[in-house]
Every structure is written in C-alpha cells, then in structure tokens.
Design a protein around this motif. Structure first.
Motif, short mmCIF file in Angstrom:
data_model
loop_
_atom_site.label_atom_id
_atom_site.label_comp_id
_atom_site.label_asym_id
_atom_site.label_seq_id
_atom_site.Cartn_x
_atom_site.Cartn_y
_atom_site.Cartn_z
N TRP B 44 3.47 -2.22 64.49
CA TRP B 44 3.24 -1.03 63.68
C TRP B 44 1.81 -0.94 63.18
O TRP B 44 1.30 0.12 62.87
N THR B 45 1.14 -2.09 63.02
CA THR B 45 -0.24 -2.09 62.51
C THR B 45 -1.07 -3.09 63.31
O THR B 45 -0.53 -4.04 63.89
N THR B 46 -2.39 -2.87 63.30
CA THR B 46 -3.28 -3.83 63.95
C THR B 46 -3.95 -4.72 62.89
O THR B 46 -4.91 -5.43 63.20
N ALA B 47 -3.47 -4.65 61.64
CA ALA B 47 -4.09 -5.44 60.57
C ALA B 47 -4.06 -6.93 60.93
O ALA B 47 -3.04 -7.45 61.37
N PHE B 48 -5.20 -7.60 60.69
CA PHE B 48 -5.31 -9.03 61.07
C PHE B 48 -4.25 -9.88 60.37
O PHE B 48 -3.69 -10.79 60.95
N ILE B 49 -4.01 -9.57 59.10
CA ILE B 49 -3.09 -10.42 58.33
C ILE B 49 -1.68 -10.36 58.92
O ILE B 49 -0.97 -11.36 58.97
N THR B 50 -1.30 -9.19 59.40
CA THR B 50 0.02 -9.06 60.00
C THR B 50 0.07 -9.84 61.32
O THR B 50 1.08 -10.46 61.64
N GLY B 51 -1.01 -9.82 62.06
CA GLY B 51 -1.08 -10.58 63.31
C GLY B 51 -0.93 -12.08 63.06
O GLY B 51 -0.24 -12.79 63.79
N ARG B 52 -1.56 -12.54 61.98
CA ARG B 52 -1.49 -13.99 61.67
C ARG B 52 -0.09 -14.37 61.22
O ARG B 52 0.40 -15.45 61.54
N HIS B 53 0.54 -13.48 60.50
CA HIS B 53 1.95 -13.68 60.09
C HIS B 53 2.81 -13.74 61.35
O HIS B 53 3.69 -14.61 61.49
N ALA B 54 2.53 -12.85 62.29
CA ALA B 54 3.34 -12.77 63.51
C ALA B 54 3.23 -14.05 64.33
O ALA B 54 4.21 -14.53 64.90
N TYR B 55 2.03 -14.64 64.38
CA TYR B 55 1.87 -15.88 65.15
C TYR B 55 2.72 -17.02 64.58
O TYR B 55 3.11 -17.93 65.30
N ALA B 156 -1.29 -12.32 77.35
CA ALA B 156 -1.78 -13.50 76.61
C ALA B 156 -2.89 -13.16 75.63
O ALA B 156 -3.45 -14.05 75.01
N LYS B 157 -3.21 -11.89 75.49
CA LYS B 157 -4.39 -11.58 74.66
C LYS B 157 -4.15 -12.07 73.22
O LYS B 157 -3.05 -11.89 72.67
N PRO B 158 -5.15 -12.71 72.63
CA PRO B 158 -4.94 -13.35 71.33
C PRO B 158 -4.68 -12.37 70.19
O PRO B 158 -3.97 -12.67 69.26
N SER B 159 -5.29 -11.19 70.29
CA SER B 159 -5.13 -10.25 69.19
C SER B 159 -4.06 -9.23 69.55
O SER B 159 -4.15 -8.59 70.60
N ASN B 160 -3.06 -9.09 68.71
CA ASN B 160 -1.94 -8.17 68.92
C ASN B 160 -1.28 -8.33 70.30
O ASN B 160 -1.17 -7.35 71.05
N PRO B 161 -0.84 -9.51 70.63
CA PRO B 161 -0.11 -9.67 71.90
C PRO B 161 1.32 -9.14 71.75
O PRO B 161 1.72 -8.70 70.67
N ALA B 162 2.08 -9.25 72.84
CA ALA B 162 3.48 -8.81 72.78
C ALA B 162 4.30 -9.96 72.19
O ALA B 162 4.59 -10.93 72.88
N TYR B 163 4.65 -9.83 70.92
CA TYR B 163 5.51 -10.83 70.28
C TYR B 163 6.95 -10.51 70.66
O TYR B 163 7.34 -9.35 70.68
N ILE B 164 7.72 -11.55 70.93
CA ILE B 164 9.08 -11.32 71.42
C ILE B 164 10.08 -11.36 70.26
O ILE B 164 10.15 -12.32 69.51
N MET B 165 10.83 -10.26 70.14
CA MET B 165 11.85 -10.11 69.09
C MET B 165 13.21 -9.95 69.77
O MET B 165 13.28 -9.60 70.95
N PRO B 166 14.30 -10.15 69.02
CA PRO B 166 15.61 -9.88 69.62
C PRO B 166 15.72 -8.42 70.05
O PRO B 166 15.15 -7.53 69.40
#
Lengths: 313, 524
Positions: B44-55, B156-166
C-alpha cells in the motif's frame, strides 16, 4: 448550583462548534497532503491521486465538512488516515501518560511552590525571599527542553540513576512508572513551580497586610497557624485560578516534554498527526483538549464557592 | 554524591530493573527507528519504515546477495522453460505462515498479483507477463509475453519486493490496506504490544525454517538470534543519542551524520556501515516547465553543482562521502559506470550561464522548494540556492515542512501557481543501481515520478537493457544509457554518501544488508 452547572455545560456546545469549524478549515486550508505522505517517496502522481480519492480528500470542502460533522454528531471522532483505527481509541491509549505527567507535574509544582511562596511572603525582603524569587525567574526563563536535556545529562548519563526516555504503565510496573516520570515531571514542573510561587507570594503579601491578620497575631496565635489557616486560605482563590490556568498551559508544555522524553502521550500524538496531516486525529485531539479546557474552567469556578463562602451560584 | 542520590531513589522505591527484567533485556534488541510505523501493508505504501517492518515478518521468493545476484529465498529453485518465456518456480518444503498454515504456490501467486498491481517494477513485469499459474501446491509458472531478463532481479529487488502473504490476505484489493499481518518471516508482529508513535514489538518465529547457506546481504539463512525486537520511535535525536549512550537502546538506525564523531569517541558504541552502496542525493528539476523542460537548462544546472560542496555541508565527515560520483546507478555497484559525466566533474559557471541563455532563461524566478524540517535536505537546498545565485539565477526559495513539500512536488501546476522548478531528495541502495528500478531515473513522461522526466529514447534504451538477460550484452547498452542520461539529465546527482548505524558494542552479527535487518544479530 446544579442549574448553573447545566447552563455552563450547555454553553460549551457553541464553543465546541466554533472550535470544530475553525480546526476543520485551518487544516484543510493549510498546505500538505496526507495522500502524498502515505504513498511514500517513490510514488507517482497517479498513486497519490488514487489515495486521495479513496480517502475522500478529492471531495469538496463542504462535502468533507458535512460528512465529518455527521460522524461527530453520532459520537464518532473519525478514523485515523494512517492507522485505520478510531481516533477515540488512539486518544484513550495516550491518556495515561499525559494524565500521569500532568498530575505529577501539578502535584510537584503545588507541593514546592506554595510553601516557597508562603515563606517568601513571610520573609519578604530577606535573602530567603530574594533567593526564591531569583530561582523562580530562572526556572521561568529557561526553556523546558533545555531543562530536560540538562536533567538527562545529569541524572541519566552522568549519575545513571534514571531512564532517559519512555513510559511504563502503572499497571505494568509501578516502579518503572515512577522512575520514568521523575525527569519529565521535574523538567515541566519547574516552570509551574516558578509561576505558582510568584503568585502565592504576591497574594500572600497582600493578605498578610489585612487587619484580620494583625488581629490574629495580636491574639497571640502561633505564626504557622496565622500563615496557613488565616492567610493562605484567604489568598487561595487567585492561587487556584493560576493552578487552573496552569493546567491549560500545561497542554503546550506537555507537547515539548513528551517529545524530549519520548513519552507516548497526547502531545506526541498531536505532533505526529500534525506533521503527517492526519486530519481526523488532529481534529479529534483538539476537540477533546478544548472540551477538557472548558471543564477544567468550570471545575475551578465551582471550587471558588468551596474556598470562599461569599461566592454562591 | 552519587551514593547519596541512589539512597534517595531507593528510599522512594524507585530502584533499578530487577533480575527478570535484566534477563529480558538480554534477549531483546531495542532499536531506535528512523520513522513512526503506522502503515503495515508494504504493498500500500513505499515508505521505508513499512518496508523494514515487512522484512521482519514476511519472506520473499528471491533475495539479493552481496554481489547483487538474485538468490532463491522461499524458492527452492526455478527452471526457465520454453526459450525463456516460462519461469517455473518451486517453493521450499516446510514453510509455514505465522498462523500455522503451510505456504503454498497459491499464496505466492496471489501475493505476486497484488504486488504487481502497485509496485513500479512489478508493473513493468506485469506488462510483459501473460499469466501466473499454479502448477501444484509448491510450484507455479510465470509465463511471459516476450523474453524479459529482469524476472528474478525484480522478484529479488531489495526495496519493496513481493512479500508473500497467505492467499486470503493477498486477495485484498491492492488499493485497500490489508488488516492482518501474517507472514512467514523470521519474526512475528506482536499486535497487542504495538503502540503507534512509540513502540513496535516483534517476537522470534519458532517455526521459521532458515536456509542452510550463511546470511549474505538479504539472502541466505535468516536466523533470529534474539527473542524480541523492539522498535522505539524517539523523534528527538538528542534523546535517542542519550538513550544509546546510556544503554537503554542497542541500535540507532539512522543517527544524524553530525553525531558520528561524538559516537566514534564512545568505546561502548560502534559505528557500522551496513549499506555498501550508500545514498545518492539528487536535484530534481520539473521537466514540465521552462527553463528545465529544455535539456540545456538541466545541463547548466549540472555545471553549477560541485558535489564536494554539497557533501561537506550535508555530511561533513569526509570518511562518509565520495568527493565525486558520476554514476546514476551508484558508484561501487555492478552498473556503476560514470561515462558521460566527464564534463561535469568540475563546476563551470560560464558554461552554465551560456546554456541557460540558450535555453531561453531571462532571469525569471526559479522556484526552489526548501524542506526546513529535514536537516540534510535543507542543507543541500541551501547549497543549491547558493550555486544558482553564483550563476546569476534569480531564485525564489519557498520554505515549508516535508509534508507540504511532498504534496507540492506532486502538483503539475505552473511553478508560479502552486508548482515548482526544483526540489531535493535522496534515494539509494541496489534498487537505485538498476536502470529500470531507479524510480527517479524513470523518464516515462506522464508515468514518471514528480518532476516528470521525459525522454522516450532513454526509456527505450532502459527497456532494451531489461529485455537482455546476458550480462555481457547488457554492458554496452548500459553505457549508451548513461551517456544519454548525462545529456538528458532526469535528475542531477549531488553526491553519494553513507548513512551508518550506531550500535552498542555488545551487539554482534549486524549484516551489511543495505538496510537494517534484525536476523543474525546477537547480544553478548
């Protein structure tokens, strides 16, 4: 008295209405767009436009206001744009730190300032009076954040006695709760101590020159009895007014103190919401603060009748 | 004196933390993060903090290693079939989501579809994808319309990659935030302890199955070695510094660069560079309006920029920056060519004046947006303004906060009616180092980032580079792109620098992963 209370409570409604309109217009007319912040640094204009549409920010100002007012009248302060959570819930989550800090600050200030003011008035013109007044000028002049950093350097980094930052809930850990409150309380409380000490001194000086004080002394009453039971009680109306005004001023001070000590209270919630243009949160917080302010003033007015039997509602 | 004060504190019942608390602290990594985590959905967002949470809570199909090669992560491996048109990806066995459900190909496919609808690189991949089909519970096919050499790099891109969810969560429309945070990553988000604006808590995922290879950049075994990770949002940087100094926190994610010298003097603290590529500062001209709709005016701007001036003011410490970097795709990266930058290594004010005249500039005010609440951007903007004035440019500096700047820069209005000519921002890491993934380099006119760089020839070259999967054959295309970029100038780089992290000296195993990640870290 109850009809007076009812009239005062009813009178708050138009005040709150005016606050609601002003807050809404000020926010919408000031620059900044929550959609751009949500979308993030790499977002395209299309991304931002989509988010604006979804949040209803593309609608006219009047439409947005009517929608918000409708929510408000049904008792709903709205939902945070970012967190997708009810504003009321967010405010309630933050009440404990702010309330704890406010109560501890006022307690600290009252406990310190009133004896200081009484002693200064009693020993008017002496070195004690001059020292107390000089200290109060100093405390009043130094910004809260500077006092805060000074306390952190002294008590957290050098003496390693107290934590630098944060807040622990009373229910979670009472000791941690107290430890985390000490520095913010002192930083914020010194300003109010200075203010209250000066007011207490001034009103006490006036009261101590009254005829009934002279009579009390002539009757041979002990000096502490004269000072506390006769003089302080009669000087208390302006002091209580200052405490009430101080509570309102505290809101501004709490914002700074909560930032310096990373206390997650209402002040921090407001700052974060303003920086991110989280309109529903800003509107909700300001309305609640305005409501609290009105109620505090009402409580002070009611307290007058307890302190001075001549005042009746 | 200290003893006396301690006695007073103890008398008040305000003693220090107990043994249980100390034990808890030993297994908890406390981190000061750079921003307040508010949005939990990384699509939903490209914010860095959300990306780090996602990792922390999600895993990815592929991840980059330190040579910037895509390596299988959740994937066991893949086959390229039908002359490069089909990528058949097989998942590792035994992967589980935090709710106990097995990770299936259906989950990966639904997650990919949602991500491809929103992410800029995902959208490029979607444009060349015919279908994504489940083969069996552990296998799926990405079927392309044409050969495209960026499939694995994109995954594999480090920023905003495809995170896998159910699957059930990933079926949420891409423009709606997901409400559940269930991933299969090495840490689990503890929602009950989340206090927005204050604290975010993660606990170790006991069911996570790390890869056997050692951790390398964002790839390899993600071993969670602490029981809890607590993120603290401390907006006052002085307070954050004091908290690190006192040992209340273990990890300071983005200490201000002017704190580095102070931190280096403290033997209980280590400064660690986790981002080998670093950050690139950039000046973004508005390509929609004169004079910067003319490449000659943008070249003039490049002639006025002395990178070292910017770096001295913004960064200060010469150990943290390069005096000059002429690479759009990050000096030090595999794509870090500097060809085309030669005329711009030293400022040339006379040439800049001449080019501005040729571009038709006649002393009209140039509107520069100045974000006063972002110290680094603010400092860089002041250097830019000074550089422009040196060449006789009439500058209209408009001060505002970052939030206002974000909305202002998205405006396509005339610079004198709510628009702008120039603003400053930064980007960095391996994503910036790849031509199609570098979002500010994207010159696709209306579909470009604010500033709307527009160069169809350059975009065509980037697409050609992306189609080519042979690394040798990519090199000459890259050099053509780079030469063209220094003529077209989608943006003007003003320097490349490093933002180190600061940690307590008992913290070990911090990975140079380009961004803060919390696996592999131990407290001793």
């Amino acid at each position: 008295m109850w009809s007076y209370v009812a009239r005062r409570v009813l009178a708050t409604l138009p005040v709150m209405g005016v606050v609601a309109v002003i807050v809404f217009l000020m926010l919408r007319l000031s620059p900044g767009d929550p959609a751009a912040i949500i979308a993030g640094d790499h977002a395209t204009s299309e991304d931002i436009a989509q988010i604006r549409e979804r949040l209803g920010l593309d609608r006219s100002l009047a439409e947005q206001f009517v929608w918000w007012l409708g929510q408000l009248l049904s008792g709903d302060l709205g939902t945070s744009i970012y967190l997708d959570r009810p504003v009321l819930g967010l405010i309630l989550e933050r009440v404990e730190p702010t309330l704890a800090l406010s109560i501890s600050t006022m307690t600290f200030a009252v406990a310190l300032a009133i004896p200081m003011g009484v002693v200064a008035a009693w020993k008017a013109g002496s070195w004690i009076d001059q020292s107390i007044m000089a200290l109060s000028v100093l405390a009043f002049s130094v910004p809260v954040f500077l006092i805060g950093y000074g306390l952190v350097i002294g008590f957290s980094l050098t003496l390693e006695l107290l934590p630098v930052q944060g807040f622990v809930s009373l229910a979670e850990d009472p000791v941690g709760f107290a430890r985390h409150l000490v520095l913010p309380t002192v930083a914020l409380g010194l300003v109010y101590t200075a203010l209250l000490a000066r007011i207490t001194r001034a009103t006490m000086l006036e009261t101590l020159n009254e005829d009934y004080i002279r009579t009390a002394r002539a009757k041979g009453l002990a000096e502490p009895r004269v000072l506390i039971l006769h003089a302080l009680k009669n000087a208390s109306v302006p002091i209580v007014t200052t405490i009430g005004t101080g509570l309102a001023l505290l809101i501004g001070g709490v914002v700074v103190t909560e930032s310096v000590f990373a206390v997650p209270g209402i002040g921090r919630l407001t700052i974060d919401a303003v920086l991110q243009r989280d309109y529903p949160v800003i509107q909700g917080v300001i309305l609640v603060i305005a409501g609290v302010y009105v109620l505090v003033n009402l409580a002070i007015d009611l307290a007058y009748s307890l302190l001075d039997p001549r005042i009746r509602y | 004196m200290k003893r006396l004060l301690w006695a007073a504190v103890l008398a008040l019942g305000l003693g220090g933390p107990g043994a249980a608390m100390a034990q808890d602290r030993a297994s908890t990594l406390r981190v000061v993060v750079h921003a307040n985590l508010q949005i939990l959905d990384p699509v939903w967002t490209t914010a860095f903090i959300t990306g780090r949470h996602a990792y922390l809570i999600y895993d990815t199909l592929y991840a980059m290693n330190s040579r910037f090669e895509p390596r299988p992560q959740m994937a066991e491996g893949h086959e390229v079939l039908e002359d490069g048109l089909v990528y058949r990806i097989r998942l590792r066995p035994g992967l589980r989501f935090h709710d106990g459900g097995a990770v299936r190909a259906q989950d990966a496919v639904a997650s990919l579809r949602r991500w491809m609808a929103r992410d800029a690189m995902g959208q490029q991949m979607a444009a060349v994808t015919a279908s994504i089909d489940v083969v069996d519970d552990r296998t799926f096919d990405i079927r392309l319309k044409e050969r495209w050499g960026m499939v694995l790099d994109t995954l594999a891109k480090p920023s905003n990659p495809a995170y896998i969810m159910p699957e059930r969560i990933a079926q949420t429309p891409p423009n709606t935030q997901v409400t559940e945070t269930i991933g299969s990553g090495p840490f689990i988000f503890v929602r009950e302890e989340w206090r927005p604006g204050n604290r975010v808590v993660y606990r170790r995922n006991p069911d996570y199955v790390p890869r056997q290879e050692p951790a390398d950049y964002l790839s390899g075994g993600k071993r969670a070695l602490v029981e809890r990770v607590e993120w603290l949002y401390i907006p006052d940087q002085n307070t954050a510094l004091a908290a690190l100094t006192s040992g209340e926190v273990d990890y300071f994610e983005a200490p201000p660069l002017d704190f580095i010298a102070t931190l280096q003097r403290n033997r209980n603290i280590r400064i660690v560079d986790i981002d080998t590529l670093g950050t690139q500062g950039l000046i973004r001209p508005n390509h929609l309006y004169p004079p910067f709709n003319d490449p000659r005016a943008r070249q003039a701007l490049a002639h006025l920029v002395r990178q070292e001036d910017f770096m001295r003011v913004v960064v200060g410490n010469p150990q943290l920056y390069r005096p000059f970097c002429g690479a759009f795709f990050m000096c030090g990266s595999a794509n870090g060519t500097e060809v085309g930058s030669e005329p711009f290594r030293q400022p040339n004010v006379e040439r800049a004046r001449q080019l501005l005249r040729e571009a038709g500039y006649n002393g009209e005010p140039i509107v520069v947006l100045q974000p006063t609440d972002r110290p680094q951007y603010n400092a860089a903007t002041m250097v830019l303004v000074q550089s422009l004035r040196r060449a006789g440019v009439n500058v209209d500096v408009q001060a505002m906060d970052w939030s206002t700047l974000l909305s202002r820069r998205a405006s396509r209005n005339n610079p004198y009616e709510g628009g702008y000519h120039l603003f400053i921002t930064t980007h960095g890491g391996p994503t910036t180092a790849t031509p199609p993934a570098n979002t500010w380099f994207n010159s696709r006119c209306e579909r470009a980032n604010p500033g709307w760089a527009c160069d169809e020839e350059l975009s065509a070259m980037v697409a050609e580079w992306a189609r080519e999967s042979d690394l040798e054959k990519r090199r000459p295309i890259l050099e053509r792109i780079h030469r063209r970029a220094w003529e077209s100038l989608p943006y003007i780089p003003y320097g490349q620098y490093t933002q180190p992290i600061a940690i307590r000296s008992n913290i070990h195993g911090v990975l140079p992963a380009g961004l803060p990640v919390y696996w592999n870290i131990e407290k001793r």
